[in-house]
Every structure is written in C-alpha cells, then in structure tokens.
Design a protein around this motif. Structure first.
Motif, PDB file in Angstrom:
ATOM      1  N   ASN A   1       1.999  -0.524 -12.764  1.00 19.52           N
ATOM      2  CA  ASN A   1       3.020  -1.460 -13.243  1.00 19.52           C
ATOM      3  C   ASN A   1       3.628  -2.191 -12.059  1.00 19.52           C
ATOM      4  N   LEU A   2       4.765  -2.849 -12.292  1.00 20.32           N
ATOM      5  CA  LEU A   2       5.380  -3.676 -11.257  1.00 20.32           C
ATOM      6  C   LEU A   2       5.797  -2.851 -10.040  1.00 20.32           C
ATOM      7  N   ASP A   3       6.233  -1.604 -10.264  1.00 20.88           N
ATOM      8  CA  ASP A   3       6.643  -0.765  -9.133  1.00 20.88           C
ATOM      9  C   ASP A   3       5.462  -0.486  -8.203  1.00 20.88           C
ATOM     10  N   VAL A   4       4.281  -0.238  -8.777  1.00 19.87           N
ATOM     11  CA  VAL A   4       3.087  -0.005  -7.972  1.00 19.87           C
ATOM     12  C   VAL A   4       2.746  -1.261  -7.176  1.00 19.87           C
ATOM     13  N   MET A   5       2.826  -2.421  -7.830  1.00 19.93           N
ATOM     14  CA  MET A   5       2.514  -3.679  -7.150  1.00 19.93           C
ATOM     15  C   MET A   5       3.500  -3.944  -6.004  1.00 19.93           C
ATOM     16  N   LYS A   6       4.746  -3.567  -6.207  1.00 17.67           N
ATOM     17  CA  LYS A   6       5.767  -3.798  -5.188  1.00 17.67           C
ATOM     18  C   LYS A   6       5.491  -2.961  -3.937  1.00 17.67           C
ATOM     19  N   GLU A   7       5.249  -1.679  -4.163  1.00 15.57           N
ATOM     20  CA  GLU A   7       4.939  -0.792  -3.032  1.00 15.57           C
ATOM     21  C   GLU A   7       3.677  -1.248  -2.317  1.00 15.57           C
ATOM     22  N   MET A   8       2.702  -1.674  -3.094  1.00 12.70           N
ATOM     23  CA  MET A   8       1.404  -2.003  -2.530  1.00 12.70           C
ATOM     24  C   MET A   8       1.476  -3.220  -1.618  1.00 12.70           C
ATOM     25  N   VAL A   9       2.118  -4.292  -2.069  1.00 12.80           N
ATOM     26  CA  VAL A   9       2.131  -5.512  -1.258  1.00 12.80           C
ATOM     27  C   VAL A   9       2.995  -5.335  -0.017  1.00 12.80           C
ATOM     28  N   GLU A  10       4.091  -4.587  -0.124  1.00 13.13           N
ATOM     29  CA  GLU A  10       4.924  -4.356   1.057  1.00 13.13           C
ATOM     30  C   GLU A  10       4.153  -3.542   2.101  1.00 13.13           C
ATOM     31  N   THR A  11       3.477  -2.492   1.651  1.00  9.01           N
ATOM     32  CA  THR A  11       2.690  -1.672   2.567  1.00  9.01           C
ATOM     33  C   THR A  11       1.539  -2.466   3.163  1.00  9.01           C
ATOM     34  N   MET A  12       0.849  -3.238   2.321  1.00  8.20           N
ATOM     35  CA  MET A  12      -0.277  -4.042   2.793  1.00  8.20           C
ATOM     36  C   MET A  12       0.149  -5.017   3.877  1.00  8.20           C
ATOM     37  N   ILE A  13       1.178  -5.806   3.605  1.00  6.24           N
ATOM     38  CA  ILE A  13       1.602  -6.822   4.567  1.00  6.24           C
ATOM     39  C   ILE A  13       2.042  -6.169   5.866  1.00  6.24           C
ATOM     40  N   ARG A  14       2.787  -5.078   5.767  1.00  6.14           N
ATOM     41  CA  ARG A  14       3.251  -4.399   6.991  1.00  6.14           C
ATOM     42  C   ARG A  14       2.060  -3.927   7.828  1.00  6.14           C
ATOM     43  N   GLU A  15       1.068  -3.324   7.172  1.00  3.29           N
ATOM     44  CA  GLU A  15      -0.097  -2.825   7.907  1.00  3.29           C
ATOM     45  C   GLU A  15      -0.926  -3.971   8.480  1.00  3.29           C
ATOM     46  N   VAL A  16      -1.085  -5.052   7.723  1.00  2.00           N
ATOM     47  CA  VAL A  16      -1.869  -6.191   8.200  1.00  2.00           C
ATOM     48  C   VAL A  16      -1.183  -6.843   9.397  1.00  2.00           C
ATOM     49  N   VAL A  17       0.133  -6.989   9.333  1.00  2.00           N
ATOM     50  CA  VAL A  17       0.868  -7.585  10.457  1.00  2.00           C
ATOM     51  C   VAL A  17       0.710  -6.727  11.705  1.00  2.00           C
ATOM     52  N   GLN A  18       0.872  -5.419  11.547  1.00  2.63           N
ATOM     53  CA  GLN A  18       0.746  -4.521  12.701  1.00  2.63           C
ATOM     54  C   GLN A  18      -0.661  -4.565  13.291  1.00  2.63           C
ATOM     55  N   LYS A  19      -1.655  -4.574  12.416  1.00  3.35           N
ATOM     56  CA  LYS A  19      -3.039  -4.528  12.875  1.00  3.35           C
ATOM     57  C   LYS A  19      -3.463  -5.829  13.554  1.00  3.35           C
ATOM     58  N   THR A  20      -3.015  -6.968  13.037  1.00  2.00           N
ATOM     59  CA  THR A  20      -3.496  -8.258  13.555  1.00  2.00           C
ATOM     60  C   THR A  20      -2.586  -8.868  14.605  1.00  2.00           C
TER      61      THR A  20
END
Length: 497
Positions: free
Chosen positions: A277-296
């Motif tokens: 649901n929306l809570d899963v999507m919220k956690e997912m995009v925040e975690t994704m962006i944070r990891e992508v920013v750190q990695k790149t």
C-alpha cells in the motif's frame, strides 16, 4: 562523385583528405589498432616517474580525435582524445615511415588517428606516447568549436549534442552519472525481487495519467493509436496476471508545454507491488533515493542551485491541506469549504476559479502557494479524489485518497497510490473522467473497458509509484534544466536566417 563545400575550410580539409589518399592510405579504414582506452593508460601509468617509465618501456596502442597539434618541422607534439580522456603523443619524422609522417602533416584538428609507442615523460612532466606507429582513421570536414571556449551557446549545445559532449567535459560527466543513477536504481529493484518488464509504447486507449496524448496512425490496421502517457494500466494487468512485483524504466510522451522541468518525451520509472500500500511505497522511494544518492554521489548532502539538499535526513511529510495552510497562511476551514476555497483562489488570480471543481481548485491553490517552498524532500499526502481517478479513497474521508507526491527543490519527482482494485469503483471513476472530457477537459482519462475486464478477474491489493528519472538526475547533477539531462531534447527545426 561531385561534392560542393560551403566554405574554404571544408574545401581545404577535403584537399588534405585527397593528399592522404594519394599516399596510398585509406582515409576511412575499417580496421583500427587500439588495445586500451586513455583512462586505463593514465590509471596504470600516470603516477610513474620518468626513470620508471624508461626502465619499463611500456608500450600502448590508443586511438582518438586530434584535439591539439603543435608541429615543429620534423617533429610534433599533439593530443588525442577518446571517450575517456586525453593523452599527448610525440611524433618524429624518423620514428615512423615516410607515408605516415606525410599523413600526419595533412591531419586536421578533429581528425581521428591511432598511435602506438612507448610512454615517457616530457621535461614538463607530461605523460606522453613516443610514437613509432601512426595510423590515419577519419577526416573531420568541419572544424571543432574553439578549444578554450568550448560550445557555450545553450541553443547550439542542445541542438548539436555531439559537439557539446566533445568540447564540454562536464556534460559528458552528467550523462555518465545519469547512467550510473539508473544502474543503481536497477540494482535496488533487483535486491527487492522486482522483475523488470517492457510494456507497449503505442496504446489503443491512452491511460494511466492525466495528460494530452500524441496521436499516430497505423496504416495496415487503419486505426488511430496514441503514444503512451504512462505504462500504469499495462503494468497493473501484470499484477492481475500474477507477477507480484514489476517495474519499467522507459519513455512517456505527453503533448504539453516545454519548460525547465518538462520535455514532451521523458523517462519515467513505474513499479507495482501486490499486497502493498501507500506506506510501503513511501518507505521504498525514500530508501531508494537515499541509497542511490549515496552510491552515485558519495554523500547524501548535495547542492542544487542555491539550496543544500539533505537526502540523509528523514523526508518531511504534510497533507495537501496542511502544506497549503503552512505556506499560504490559511486555516483548514478555509480550504475545506468549497466557497471559501473559491474566494482564496480568486485572490490568488487562479484562472477559471469560478467554474473549477473543488478537487482541482485545491490542487491549484496548493501548487501556487506551497510547491515553491518544498525544498527538502517532502511527501504531500491526501490528495482530492477528483484529481486521482486510479487511487483508493481514504476510509472515513472519501473526499480524499491514499496518494502522495514527493517534492524536492520545488519539483515533483514521484507520485504514488494505494491502487484501486475494485472494478466497480474504477468504472465509476472512469465514467466521471469521461463526463469531464465531455465538458471540455481534454486531459481527463478515457474509459478503458479492456483494463476493467482484466480487473473483473480479480486484482490483489496493490501499491504503485512513478518516479521521474530526468528530474532525479537534475537534482543529483545540479542541472537547472531538464534539457541538460536529456541527450536530445525536443527542439524546433533549425531556421536558416
């Protein structure tokens, strides 16, 4: 074969080509000698001193464009550039055969060559190839932009991206980083057991977003088709079909304006997860962006224009009403009542405030007073139902839906729903969209019977989200315009003066 040239420079370059061919040398050979890229040579040997290079007698075979040339009679220093970097070479008349040296003398800036030889350091300490093999590869008929000024005119840069990439190293870096960002996103999705898929670019019915489509025509079937505005309804069909976690990174096409944040053809990533649901999507995009920013980027704090963005800190979150109250200095009561909201909109000079439906009106007021202030990554939740025809209603508050948009630096970069999986509710929303189309809203969605037919076979609870790849790359490369992160943005045809 006759050929006319538009100026003396191209004519002279053609004469140089002819002189090379008169030496019995193919000016455009198909076979090239190259064993390594320039950056590999520099990484392996760039720190070695003069004595070490003399002792090791390192041989290299590299190829690229001639970017600098300093002839000195019977010898010359020149610099070639491949896709990874630049390397100087030194060529003497007695170090190569006579035809090769004469071919060098007819080499223009921008031409491609291949050189082989041993590495040494000059008196000034520059890593250099002492050439014993010189191969001519290709003639550039037009001169490159000035080697110091580069290509600075913005219009010319977008229109002639090949020269922009060639002369502006920071532009090459931006697009290399874009590739790294997309690769990091794919790695993240793979770790979460998502399946990457591809869905159609041409649709019989445009759907999945509120936008004007581009139309085309299929001759063999004699039918009108639409370039897709979103892959949403096809990806949901895959959820219905039992593929529980799917995503797609690909193009969308929307027949709308061009700005620093909009290009009619752009790259989106959409993903859907069954039983989420929306809570899963919220956690997912925040975690994704944070990891992508750190990695790149190597850190989570970045500059974008005058703003410092901190992707390592928790993202902010407001409802649309809360954000509009906070940044517009309104009360909740003013925004929940349709008549008082209309008065607010009129004071903000919002067009068609007298006739606009409540949900659209609230969205316009929010966009006017709140969006520019959403600098830190911020979720905006609880959107009006009228502007969210594919989203579940909030239980007990059915004027609003389970949706968020993620903003950063005043731009929307992601949009997520708890998806409707009730086919009766979805049909009613589509019918309301069709009513809006009949009333003149050419961005309202069509009723898609084929999608409803699929839903009627049963769709699990699902969370879905879209992420604007171009805008994310803008943020992570400190690029002010979406055109700076799209290799070939849409341009008007060039008009000769």
């Amino acid at each position: 074969m006759s050929q006319s040239f538009d100026n003396e420079f191209t004519a002279q370059r053609h004469r140089n080509r002819q002189a090379i061919e008169e030496l019995g040398i193919d000016a455009f050979p198909g076979k090239v000698v190259r064993n390594e890229m320039v950056d590999a040579v520099i990484k392996a040997h760039g720190e070695k001193d003069k004595e070490t290079l003399e002792a090791e007698k390192v041989r290299v075979e590299v190829a690229g464009r001639v970017m600098l040339n300093r002839p000195m009679g019977k010898a010359a220093f020149a610099t070639l550039q491949d896709g990874t970097g630049r390397l100087q070479f030194y060529l003497r008349r007695d170090s190569v055969d006579d035809a090769a040296f004469k071919a060098y003398k007819k080499t223009d800036l921008g031409d491609f060559v291949s050189v082989g030889g041993t590495l040494f350091r000059t008196k000034t300490g520059e890593l250099t190839v002492q050439v014993d093999r010189y191969q001519y590869l290709s003639k550039a008929y037009r001169p490159l932009p000035d080697k110091h000024a580069g290509l600075k005119d913005t219009e010319l840069r977008y229109r002639h991206r090949s020269l922009d990439l060639l002369t502006n190293p920071e532009v090459r870096d931006t697009f290399k980083k874009r590739s790294n960002i997309i690769r990091a996103i794919r790695d993240f999705m793979t770790e979460r057991d998502y399946l990457e898929v591809e869905t159609p670019m041409m649709h019989v019915i445009p759907g999945g977003a509120t936008a004007r489509p581009f139309t085309t025509h299929h001759n063999a079937l004699d039918m009108e088709l639409y370039m897709r505005i979103a892959p949403e309804l096809h990806l949901k069909r895959l959820i219905i079909g039992g593929l529980d976690r799917v995503y797609e990174i690909n193009r969308n096409f929307r027949n709308e304006g061009i700005s620093t944040q909009h290009n009619p053809e752009f790259t989106m990533m959409e993903w859907y997860e069954a039983y989420a649901n929306l809570d899963v999507m919220k956690e997912m995009v925040e975690t994704m962006i944070r990891e992508v920013v750190q990695k790149t980027c190597g850190e989570t704090k970045l500059m974008f224009g005058d703003f410092e963005l901190d992707f390592g800190a928790p993202f902010d979150s407001y409802t649309m009403i809360e954000a509009t109250c906070k940044f517009g200095n309104f009360t909740e009561a003013q925004l929940l009542d349709a008549d008082s909201l209309r008065d607010v909109a009129k004071k903000l000079h919002i067009e068609d405030a007298d006739t606009m439906e409540y949900g659209y009106l609230l969205a316009e007021v929010f966009e006017s007073v709140a969006e520019p202030h959403l600098i830190h990554p911020t979720f905006i939740t609880e959107h009006p139902i009228a502007i969210s025809p594919l989203t579940k209603k909030i239980p007990g508050n059915e004027q609003f839906v389970e949706r968020f948009e993620l903003f950063c630096a005043g731009m929307e970069i992601a949009n997520a729903y708890t998806e409707i999986n009730d086919p009766l509710d979805q049909r009613q929303r589509f019918e309301d969209q069709m009513r809006q189309r009949d009333e003149g809203n050419d961005e309202a969605q069509f009723l898609d019977e084929d999608f409803l037919w699929a839903m009627e076979h049963g769709m699990p609870p699902t969370g879905g989200q879209g992420l604007g790849i171009d805008r994310l790359v803008m943020l992570l490369t400190n690029s002010a315009s979406i055109r700076d992160v799209i290799l070939f943005p849409l341009m008007r045809p060039h008009q000769e003066s």
